[in-house]
Enzyme design. Structure first.
Site, short mmCIF file in Angstrom:
data_model
loop_
_atom_site.label_atom_id
_atom_site.label_comp_id
_atom_site.label_asym_id
_atom_site.label_seq_id
_atom_site.Cartn_x
_atom_site.Cartn_y
_atom_site.Cartn_z
N HIS A 135 0.87 -1.18 0.00
CA HIS A 135 0.00 0.00 0.00
C HIS A 135 0.91 1.23 0.00
O HIS A 135 2.03 1.19 0.53
CB HIS A 135 -0.84 -0.05 1.27
N ASP A 212 3.15 -4.65 7.99
CA ASP A 212 1.93 -3.87 7.82
C ASP A 212 0.77 -4.85 7.97
O ASP A 212 0.49 -5.65 7.08
CB ASP A 212 1.95 -3.22 6.43
N GLN A 215 -4.32 -5.42 6.77
CA GLN A 215 -5.26 -6.39 6.19
C GLN A 215 -5.18 -7.76 6.86
O GLN A 215 -5.96 -8.65 6.52
CB GLN A 215 -5.00 -6.55 4.69
N LYS A 238 -10.57 -0.92 10.17
CA LYS A 238 -10.73 -2.10 9.31
C LYS A 238 -11.09 -3.33 10.13
O LYS A 238 -11.25 -4.42 9.59
CB LYS A 238 -9.43 -2.36 8.54
N CYS A 378 -4.81 2.49 -3.72
CA CYS A 378 -3.58 3.00 -3.07
C CYS A 378 -2.43 2.02 -3.26
O CYS A 378 -1.61 1.81 -2.35
CB CYS A 378 -3.78 3.28 -1.59
N1 PLP Z 1 -1.72 -0.95 4.45
C1 PLP Z 1 -2.63 -1.70 3.87
C2 PLP Z 1 -2.25 -3.08 3.41
C3 PLP Z 1 -3.93 -1.22 3.67
O1 PLP Z 1 -4.84 -1.99 3.08
C4 PLP Z 1 -4.24 0.08 4.12
C5 PLP Z 1 -5.58 0.64 3.88
O2 PLP Z 1 -6.27 0.24 2.97
C6 PLP Z 1 -3.25 0.82 4.75
C7 PLP Z 1 -2.01 0.28 4.90
C8 PLP Z 1 -3.52 2.20 5.25
O3 PLP Z 1 -4.46 2.17 6.26
P1 PLP Z 1 -4.98 3.53 6.89
O4 PLP Z 1 -5.57 4.32 5.77
O5 PLP Z 1 -5.99 3.09 7.89
O6 PLP Z 1 -3.81 4.21 7.48
#
Ligand code: PLP
Length: 423
Positions: A135, A212, A215, A238, A378
């Site tokens: 992401h 990270d 997900q 999430k 993203c």
């Molecule tokens: N990393 C992953 C794999 C994601 O799917 C997301 C959000 O879709 C993020 C990071 C960023 O999350 P946030 O917008 O809650 O900071």
């Protein structure tokens, strides 16, 4: 046509009808007579009444600023906020509640590591290994640090099936690698990353590892000690929790060695006009008034997930995803990105409908009440690797049913008809 499978809702690992009663939004219609089918869970989940009520209750009965307060409400609020820290530590099997830092979201958690750990421990020429399926929030902070400090970024490439090229990872991870920072699951494709292999490679080189978990933490059991990692980032929104609350878990010795991310109230021990000294973790990383009700709501969300059981949630998502993969395969003109097997992916299915732009697909589905996401998710490097501008993405959570998958499939067939594809 509906397939007859033994994965109907009644065979799923928990009582979906009962669960759905906890989520009032799932009963709404997006237009008269058009019930909502919410399949955009990778972007954000819905919240159960228990979480919503906990926030109302907090503001109604307890609201006060935390820490150092001598009055009853402040003590109650402090106890509630700190109690959630301990609960979240237990949820990811962190050995010490002080290792839980409340942030706004995954993005802030990763930025915290880039600032407070990266600026202290990385020098020009040091290598940070990421992957092509990250992401943007696990790419951009490292690019910013690279431009400032001269660190080198290496990317483990994606194979055409959306998995990572482990041979290339073996080549990229070496003595210069100081950090491996990878997602546990691709939000764009659902690919589950072979963390055990990658962590073993990084640890053999003495590198620090950030995962990270945006997900993974909402959808499967995550044990930071079993993984043997150093940092884990995830977002409350999430995983049934409120917006604006996220978590960075870090190993206590690393957090102790890092300098603060932001300066201000609550993160200090002493302040004179000349200089300041820092509070211990976690306060050192929580400058200013935090999202107290958010932390409380997240704690209730964690209770909800723990009561269902993360293994049961994962099992449910495999069953729903398996059903969806099979049904979608029969939609004329539809192709699915990523691995064909539900066991090898999370509850995320990215697809395209030949000859119809994903945004148009999303808009027609919305007229049928079906909420999916379209775009680059993203994850523009993933789109570049697939050589597509965007995909349509359906993503599932613990309250989704096979009937909702049927509604998605019906709406996609209507989309074909709407665009007169002749399929
Ligand atoms: N990393 C992953 C794999 C994601 O799917 C997301 C959000 O879709 C993020 C990071 C960023 O999350 P946030 O917008 O809650 O900071």
């Amino acid at each position: 046509m509906t397939l007859v499978l033994d994965t109907t809702s009644t065979h799923l690992p928990f009582d979906i009808a009962r669960i759905r009663r906890d989520f009032p939004i799932l009963k709404r219609e997006v237009a008269p007579g058009v019930p909502l089918v919410y399949l955009d869970n990778a972007a954000t989940s819905q919240r159960p009444v228990q979480v919503i009520a906990s926030i109302t209750r907090y503001y109604r009965d307890h609201n006060a600023n935390i820490h150092r307060g001598v009055h009853t409400l402040s003590v109650e609020s402090t106890d509630m906020y700190e109690g959630e820290r301990a609960k979240i530590a237990q949820f990811i099997n962190a050995p010490d509640a002080r290792e839980i830092i409340f942030t706004r979201n995954t993005t802030e958690s990763i930025n915290l590591v880039a600032h407070a750990w990266g600026r202290k421990f990385l020098q020009a020429g040091d290598e940070v290994v990421l992957s092509e399926i990250e992401h943007h929030s696990n790419i951009v902070p490292w690019q910013m640090l690279r431009d400032e400090r001269g660190i080198v970024l290496r990317f483990i490439p994606m194979l055409p099936d959306g998995t990572l090229d482990l041979d290339e990872a073996r080549r990229l991870i070496g003595p210069k690698t100081k950090l491996l920072s990878v997602t546990a699951m691709s939000n764009a494709l659902g690919s589950i990353v072979p963390l055990t292999d990658l962590i073993a490679m990084a640890k053999a080189e003495g590198a620090t590892v950030l995962v990270d978990g945006a997900q993974s933490v909402p959808h499967m059991a995550v044990d930071v000690q079993a993984l043997g990692i150093d940092f884990l980032a995830f977002s409350g929104h999430k995983m049934l929790g409120p917006n604006g609350i996220g978590v960075l878990w870090g190993r206590l010795d690393l957090l102790d060695a890092m300098d603060p991310f932001m300066g201000g109230g609550d993160m200090i021990l002493t302040v004179t006009l000349d200089r300041s000294t820092w509070a211990d973790v976690p306060a050192k990383f929580e400058a200013g008034t935090p999202d107290i009700s958010g932390a409380i709501g997240l704690g209730v969300a964690v209770d909800y997930l723990a009561a269902l059981g993360m293994d049961a949630i994962r099992k449910h998502e495999i069953e729903i995803t398996d059903y969806a993969l099979r049904r979608l395969a029969d939609v004329p003109g539809l192709s699915i990105f990523g691995r064909p097997n539900a066991q090898e992916r999370g509850g995320v299915i990215s697809f395209e409908l030949e000859g119809i732009h994903p945004h148009d697909v999303g808009q027609v589905l919305d007229t049928h009440g079906v909420a999916i996401r379209t775009g680059h998710h993203c994850a523009q490097p993933v789109m570049a690797a697939l050589n597509v501008p965007a995909t349509a993405r359906a993503s599932f959570y613990l309250y989704n049913t096979t009937e909702e998958v049927d509604a998605l499939v019906d709406a996609l067939e209507q989309t074909n008809a709407f665009f007169g594809t002749g399929r």
